[in-house]
Design a protein around this motif. Structure first.
Motif, PDB file in Angstrom:
ATOM      1  N   SER A  53      -5.949  11.352   2.083  1.00  0.00           N
ATOM      2  CA  SER A  53      -4.937  10.430   2.602  1.00  0.00           C
ATOM      3  C   SER A  53      -5.538   9.132   3.116  1.00  0.00           C
ATOM      4  CB  SER A  53      -4.138  11.107   3.724  1.00  0.00           C
ATOM      5  OG  SER A  53      -3.518  12.285   3.264  1.00  0.00           O
ATOM      6  N   ARG A  54      -6.843   9.123   3.377  1.00  0.00           N
ATOM      7  CA  ARG A  54      -7.478   7.900   3.894  1.00  0.00           C
ATOM      8  C   ARG A  54      -7.446   6.775   2.862  1.00  0.00           C
ATOM      9  NH1 ARG A  54     -13.115   9.292   6.760  1.00  0.00           N
ATOM     10  NH2 ARG A  54     -12.927   7.060   7.198  1.00  0.00           N
ATOM     11  N   GLN A  55      -7.313   7.136   1.592  1.00  0.00           N
ATOM     12  CA  GLN A  55      -7.203   6.132   0.537  1.00  0.00           C
ATOM     13  C   GLN A  55      -5.720   5.868   0.288  1.00  0.00           C
ATOM     14  OE1 GLN A  55      -9.664   7.552  -2.849  1.00  0.00           O
ATOM     15  NE2 GLN A  55     -10.318   9.148  -1.436  1.00  0.00           N
ATOM     16  N   ILE A  56      -5.175   4.851   0.938  1.00  0.00           N
ATOM     17  CA  ILE A  56      -3.736   4.585   0.845  1.00  0.00           C
ATOM     18  C   ILE A  56      -3.435   3.918  -0.495  1.00  0.00           C
ATOM     19  CG2 ILE A  56      -1.751   3.468   1.927  1.00  0.00           C
ATOM     20  CD1 ILE A  56      -3.355   3.435   4.540  1.00  0.00           C
ATOM     21  N   PRO A  57      -2.672   4.578  -1.368  1.00  0.00           N
ATOM     22  CA  PRO A  57      -2.360   3.985  -2.669  1.00  0.00           C
ATOM     23  C   PRO A  57      -1.234   2.957  -2.551  1.00  0.00           C
ATOM     24  CG  PRO A  57      -1.302   6.117  -2.485  1.00  0.00           C
ATOM     25  CD  PRO A  57      -2.092   5.917  -1.215  1.00  0.00           C
ATOM     26  N   PRO A  58      -1.040   2.127  -3.573  1.00  0.00           N
ATOM     27  CA  PRO A  58       0.087   1.187  -3.560  1.00  0.00           C
ATOM     28  C   PRO A  58       1.408   1.918  -3.741  1.00  0.00           C
ATOM     29  CG  PRO A  58      -1.048   1.097  -5.662  1.00  0.00           C
ATOM     30  CD  PRO A  58      -1.875   1.978  -4.776  1.00  0.00           C
ATOM     31  N   ILE A  59       2.504   1.203  -3.593  1.00  0.00           N
ATOM     32  CA  ILE A  59       3.834   1.784  -3.776  1.00  0.00           C
ATOM     33  C   ILE A  59       3.951   2.391  -5.176  1.00  0.00           C
ATOM     34  CG2 ILE A  59       6.302   1.251  -3.939  1.00  0.00           C
ATOM     35  CD1 ILE A  59       5.841  -0.971  -1.914  1.00  0.00           C
ATOM     36  N   SER A  60       4.378   3.641  -5.251  1.00  0.00           N
ATOM     37  CA  SER A  60       4.530   4.293  -6.546  1.00  0.00           C
ATOM     38  C   SER A  60       5.986   4.582  -6.893  1.00  0.00           C
ATOM     39  CB  SER A  60       3.732   5.606  -6.585  1.00  0.00           C
ATOM     40  OG  SER A  60       4.109   6.458  -5.522  1.00  0.00           O
ATOM     41  N   GLN A 257       8.625  -6.520   5.326  1.00  0.00           N
ATOM     42  CA  GLN A 257       7.994  -5.340   4.749  1.00  0.00           C
ATOM     43  C   GLN A 257       6.478  -5.459   4.713  1.00  0.00           C
ATOM     44  OE1 GLN A 257       9.111  -4.707   0.607  1.00  0.00           O
ATOM     45  NE2 GLN A 257       7.336  -3.413   0.266  1.00  0.00           N
ATOM     46  N   GLU A 258       5.820  -4.309   4.871  1.00  0.00           N
ATOM     47  CA  GLU A 258       4.388  -4.200   4.618  1.00  0.00           C
ATOM     48  C   GLU A 258       4.199  -3.652   3.216  1.00  0.00           C
ATOM     49  OE1 GLU A 258       0.703  -2.135   3.915  1.00  0.00           O
ATOM     50  OE2 GLU A 258       2.646  -1.130   4.151  1.00  0.00           O
ATOM     51  N   THR A 259       3.289  -4.225   2.457  1.00  0.00           N
ATOM     52  CA  THR A 259       3.002  -3.710   1.124  1.00  0.00           C
ATOM     53  C   THR A 259       1.537  -3.910   0.791  1.00  0.00           C
ATOM     54  OG1 THR A 259       3.446  -3.961  -1.262  1.00  0.00           O
ATOM     55  CG2 THR A 259       3.882  -5.873   0.124  1.00  0.00           C
ATOM     56  N   ASN A 260       0.868  -2.811   0.500  1.00  0.00           N
ATOM     57  CA  ASN A 260      -0.540  -2.824   0.078  1.00  0.00           C
ATOM     58  C   ASN A 260      -1.437  -3.592   1.056  1.00  0.00           C
ATOM     59  OD1 ASN A 260      -2.513  -1.931  -1.665  1.00  0.00           O
ATOM     60  ND2 ASN A 260      -2.304  -3.624  -3.109  1.00  0.00           N
ATOM     61  N   ARG A 328       3.033  -5.559  -3.972  1.00  0.00           N
ATOM     62  CA  ARG A 328       1.735  -6.203  -4.117  1.00  0.00           C
ATOM     63  C   ARG A 328       0.775  -5.218  -4.759  1.00  0.00           C
ATOM     64  NH1 ARG A 328       0.422 -10.599  -0.667  1.00  0.00           N
ATOM     65  NH2 ARG A 328      -1.646 -10.497  -1.620  1.00  0.00           N
ATOM     66  N   ARG A 329       0.093  -5.638  -5.805  1.00  0.00           N
ATOM     67  CA  ARG A 329      -0.854  -4.785  -6.512  1.00  0.00           C
ATOM     68  C   ARG A 329      -2.271  -5.326  -6.332  1.00  0.00           C
ATOM     69  NH1 ARG A 329       2.341  -0.411  -7.211  1.00  0.00           N
ATOM     70  NH2 ARG A 329       4.237  -0.880  -8.405  1.00  0.00           N
ATOM     71  N   GLU A 330      -3.275  -4.470  -6.623  1.00  0.00           N
ATOM     72  CA  GLU A 330      -4.663  -4.911  -6.565  1.00  0.00           C
ATOM     73  C   GLU A 330      -4.883  -6.059  -7.534  1.00  0.00           C
ATOM     74  OE1 GLU A 330      -6.835  -4.004  -4.381  1.00  0.00           O
ATOM     75  OE2 GLU A 330      -5.494  -2.512  -3.489  1.00  0.00           O
ATOM     76  N   ASN A 331      -4.289  -5.939  -8.717  1.00  0.00           N
ATOM     77  CA  ASN A 331      -4.320  -7.017  -9.692  1.00  0.00           C
ATOM     78  C   ASN A 331      -3.140  -7.937  -9.406  1.00  0.00           C
ATOM     79  OD1 ASN A 331      -4.381  -8.733 -11.883  1.00  0.00           O
ATOM     80  ND2 ASN A 331      -4.384  -7.109 -13.436  1.00  0.00           N
TER      81      ASN A 331
END
Length: 387
Positions: A53-60, A257-260, A328-331
């Motif tokens: 869980s420490r690795q928070i993924p983006p919205i799926s 909103q918070e995102t990534n 918001r995405r990494e790319n």
């Protein structure tokens, strides 16, 4: 010496197997639990769940509240860059048959803060935290005081701690502007008074707090916005948002909103409602800066149904669309703004390519309620977090 395949080597090396499993999505891991007792033991371990869980993924995906049938619906992003939104079978709160008026109050890094009324009790609202990925829930005990809460907020950052907090704001007998903060910690399972009295603007929206950067944030439509630092346990003012002039009466907050890992505020302005401005807060709280400025005037060319047949003179809004989510995405090229339009369609606007894409399928059963606003949509993030 017998030949060992790569699969045999991995299966016999628990450290290597654990490292591989830690890199898989939460939903995939849940499907892998029945593979064998060893895998089930590893994946079910609270220690493994915490590290995963420490690795928070983006919205799926997104959870919707449907006004048409008073039910929750779930849709998952799929395809390259998440350019399709597919409704998926979803049992929200398996025990909800014993509850009335179930509401989602907040989504925070994979956990949902919810409230309901028990059928067997009075209209007293109960609160609980729910993990929609694992289906686990935990009831929040009532506050010791009789003070009525004007806002309940969830603070959860699994990259820092496996524990979460509930921040409750209650009124005061001193004046309508005075408030008090109470905190519930999942580690202690107890409530405590944190801040005795503080003054807030009369229209601060305590019920729609957003957790980001180890703090809960609240927006005031007309006055000073505030945030509560959950580590230092103190209230601070937030910088004002730049605007085009005309004062607060000419602007409308469409999304907070918070995102990534980013805090965003989306606004439109009366008289030019197709001009959408997306602001982002600096991590040091020095100021809001304009991240995206988007002119959605072309939306009517592709989707004429967004043009209102009747315009309320008090409203002055000519277009019927709602910004319901930012992704918001990494790319950066995959970052988009999700918009609902009449007819149950949902479209995505890609910031980098200035492009509209309908992300719901042509299947009528995949359409959503046309009455959605941002308060009816809750970001979904996969997590194995224990609650």
């Amino acid at each position: 010496m017998p030949f060992l395949s790569s699969a045999d080597i991995i299966a016999g090396d628990e450290y290597l197997l654990t490292e591989i499993l830690l890199r898989l999505p939460a939903q995939t891991l849940l499907k892998f639990k029945p593979v064998c007792k060893h895998w089930n033991f590893i994946i079910s371990s609270p220690h493994f769940a915490h590290h995963h869980s420490r690795q928070i993924p983006p919205i799926s995906g997104m959870i919707f509240y449907s006004w048409s049938n008073s039910k929750f619906e779930f849709a998952r992003f799929s395809g390259a860059g998440g350019h399709k939104l597919l409704k998926t079978s979803f049992t929200f709160l398996p025990f909800a048959n014993d509850l009335l008026d179930v509401r989602i109050l907040q989504s925070c890094n994979g956990l949902l803060l919810c409230s309901s009324v028990q059928k067997s009790t009075s209209d007293l609202r109960n609160y609980f935290v729910y993990n929609p990925t694992t289906g686990k829930s935990s009831t929040i005990p009532p506050m010791p005081s009789d003070s009525k809460s004007v806002g309940m907020n969830l603070a959860f950052d699994p990259s820092k701690s496996p524990h979460y907090s509930i921040i409750s704001i209650t009124g005061s007998t001193i004046s309508p502007l005075h408030h008090q903060i109470n905190i519930f910690g999942s580690a202690s399972r107890n409530w405590r008074i944190c801040i005795g009295q503080f003054i807030a603007p009369f229209d601060l929206v305590f019920s729609n707090g957003v957790y980001w950067n180890r703090a809960v944030h609240w927006i005031s439509p007309t006055g000073t916005s505030l945030c509560f630092d959950t580590d230092k346990e103190r209230i601070a003012e937030m910088p004002g948002v730049p605007h085009n002039g005309g004062g607060w009466s000419a602007r409308k907050c469409r999304l907070f909103q918070e995102t990534n890992g980013h805090l965003h505020l989306v606004e439109v302005y009366r008289g030019c409602e197709t001009e959408v401005k997306v602001f982002e807060m600096e991590r040091d709280y020095s100021n809001w800066f304009l991240k995206y400025s988007v002119d959605l005037n072309g939306i009517a060319r592709y989707y004429p149904e967004v043009i209102k047949r009747y315009v309320d003179p008090c409203d002055g809004i000519f277009y019927a669309f709602r910004v319901i989510c930012l992704c918001r995405r990494e790319n950066e090229e995959d970052s988009s703004m999700v918009i609902s339009i009449p007819g149950g369609k949902i479209i995505a606007y890609n910031f980098m390519h200035n492009k509209f894409t309908e992300i719901t399928s042509d299947n009528h059963s995949n359409e959503f309620s046309p009455k959605m606003e941002w308060l009816d949509v809750y970001p979904y993030v996969e997590t194995l977090a224990c609650i």
